[in-house]
Design an enzyme around this catalytic site. Structure first.
Site, PDB file in Angstrom:
ATOM      1  N   ASP A   1      -8.418  -2.675  -0.633  1.00 39.92           N
ATOM      2  CA  ASP A   1      -9.063  -1.627  -1.428  1.00 39.92           C
ATOM      3  C   ASP A   1     -10.386  -1.301  -0.752  1.00 39.92           C
ATOM      4  OD1 ASP A   1      -8.939   0.170  -3.614  1.00 39.92           O
ATOM      5  OD2 ASP A   1     -10.484  -0.996  -4.631  1.00 39.92           O
ATOM      6  N   SER A   2     -10.612  -0.014  -0.526  1.00 42.17           N
ATOM      7  CA  SER A   2     -11.786   0.403   0.242  1.00 42.17           C
ATOM      8  C   SER A   2     -12.542   1.489  -0.491  1.00 42.17           C
ATOM      9  CB  SER A   2     -11.340   0.936   1.613  1.00 42.17           C
ATOM     10  OG  SER A   2     -10.625  -0.060   2.303  1.00 42.17           O
TER      11      SER A   2
ATOM     12  N   LYS B   1      -3.577   2.874   6.751  1.00 42.45           N
ATOM     13  CA  LYS B   1      -4.189   1.544   6.631  1.00 42.45           C
ATOM     14  C   LYS B   1      -3.314   0.511   7.325  1.00 42.45           C
ATOM     15  CE  LYS B   1      -6.332   1.538   2.052  1.00 42.45           C
ATOM     16  NZ  LYS B   1      -6.191   0.962   0.704  1.00 42.45           N
TER      17      LYS B   1
ATOM     18  N   GLY C   1      -8.332  10.239   5.229  1.00 44.46           N
ATOM     19  CA  GLY C   1      -9.364  10.177   4.195  1.00 44.46           C
ATOM     20  C   GLY C   1     -10.699  10.752   4.643  1.00 44.46           C
ATOM     21  N   TYR C   2     -11.743   9.942   4.468  1.00 42.80           N
ATOM     22  CA  TYR C   2     -13.105  10.395   4.768  1.00 42.80           C
ATOM     23  C   TYR C   2     -13.460  10.297   6.258  1.00 42.80           C
ATOM     24  CZ  TYR C   2     -13.731   9.967  -0.317  1.00 42.80           C
ATOM     25  OH  TYR C   2     -13.614  10.103  -1.682  1.00 42.80           O
TER      26      TYR C   2
ATOM     27  N   LYS D   1     -11.828   2.858  16.433  1.00 46.09           N
ATOM     28  CA  LYS D   1     -12.261   2.748  15.026  1.00 46.09           C
ATOM     29  C   LYS D   1     -12.241   1.283  14.594  1.00 46.09           C
ATOM     30  CE  LYS D   1     -11.148   4.029  10.262  1.00 46.09           C
ATOM     31  NZ  LYS D   1     -10.195   4.582   9.314  1.00 46.09           N
TER      32      LYS D   1
ATOM     33  N   THR E   1       0.840  -1.207   0.000  1.00 47.51           N
ATOM     34  CA  THR E   1       0.000   0.000   0.000  1.00 47.51           C
ATOM     35  C   THR E   1       0.868   1.249   0.000  1.00 47.51           C
ATOM     36  OG1 THR E   1      -1.779   1.154   1.189  1.00 47.51           O
ATOM     37  CG2 THR E   1      -0.134   0.073   2.542  1.00 47.51           C
TER      38      THR E   1
ATOM     39  N   ARG F   1     -12.631  -1.884   7.909  1.00 44.09           N
ATOM     40  CA  ARG F   1     -11.303  -2.506   7.853  1.00 44.09           C
ATOM     41  C   ARG F   1     -11.094  -3.416   9.059  1.00 44.09           C
ATOM     42  NH1 ARG F   1      -8.860   1.527   6.738  1.00 44.09           N
ATOM     43  NH2 ARG F   1      -8.981   1.099   4.513  1.00 44.09           N
TER      44      ARG F   1
END
Ligand code: ITT
Length: 181
Positions: free
Chosen positions: A60-61, A11, A136-137, A158, A6, A164
């Site tokens: 991959d998300s 991640k 990210g988001y 989280k 990655t 994930r």
């Protein structure tokens, strides 16, 4: 010893909390334009499998916003780079139905075979960006049964509920079952 391929160190850090022996390999690989994350993963596993020695993992998300017909979905990386969280909030201005689903597909190449582990997390897009953790988001996603965004949570918190986290725990169970960790 398994390595995650990655560019995204965040991640890797989330996964390493659950599988401490995981290593990271920062390497480019093609992400094809496809309708599903599963297809993207399958193509990348085969592509990398022909070029890399040994076993490896990829992730991959995507974020699927229901009111936007599941956009950005498979385009999540590009849309994050171009519109960002502010752009997503603009698209949802005045919209009450803010449900969204995060999805992760983890691909494992093991002894030349492909395996996939899927994790989903349902939630809502917040009205404004909040929080300083994650990536990210995360600042605009509130998981179900919470009022805080992912960016207002520690990695451990989280991981307990995230897409994930769920996918990694499935991978962890599989690797334990075959005696690899
Ligand atoms: P790779 O090198 O592993 O491909 P990436 O960051 O491009 O890293 P993805 O294509 O899987 O990863 O991610 C698509 C987008 O979704 C990207 O902008 C990520 O920042 C974002 N994203 C992925 N997982 C996320 C998570 O858990 N929380 C918030 N945003 C996430």
């Amino acid at each position: 010893m398994f390595k995650l391929i990655t560019h995204n160190r965040n991640k890797y850090l989330e996964m390493k909390k659950i599988i401490p022996s995981l290593e990271m390999l920062d390497m480019e690989y093609p992400e094809i334009q496809a309708d599903t994350i599963e297809e993207v993963i399958d193509f990348a596993l085969d592509h990398l499998g022909e070029r890399i020695e040994g076993d490896f993992i990829i992730d991959d998300s995507g974020l699927f916003i229901h009111e936007l017909n599941d956009f950005p979905g498979v385009y999540s990386a590009y849309i994050f780079k171009t519109l960002g969280n502010e752009g997503i909030l603009k698209l949802l201005e005045g919209v009450d139905r803010r449900d969204a689903t995060f999805k992760t597909v983890i691909g494992l190449r093991y002894k030349g075979e492909n395996f996939k582990f899927i994790g989903l997390c349902h939630g809502k897009i917040s009205k404004e960006a909040r929080g300083k953790y994650g990536f990210g988001y995360d600042p605009i996603f509130i998981p179900e049964r919470y009022s805080r965004t992912f960016a207002e949570m520690s990695t451990e918190e989280k991981n307990k509920v995230s897409h994930r986290g769920k996918a990694i725990r499935k991978l962890e169970a599989f690797l334990k079952r075959i005696g690899e960790i």
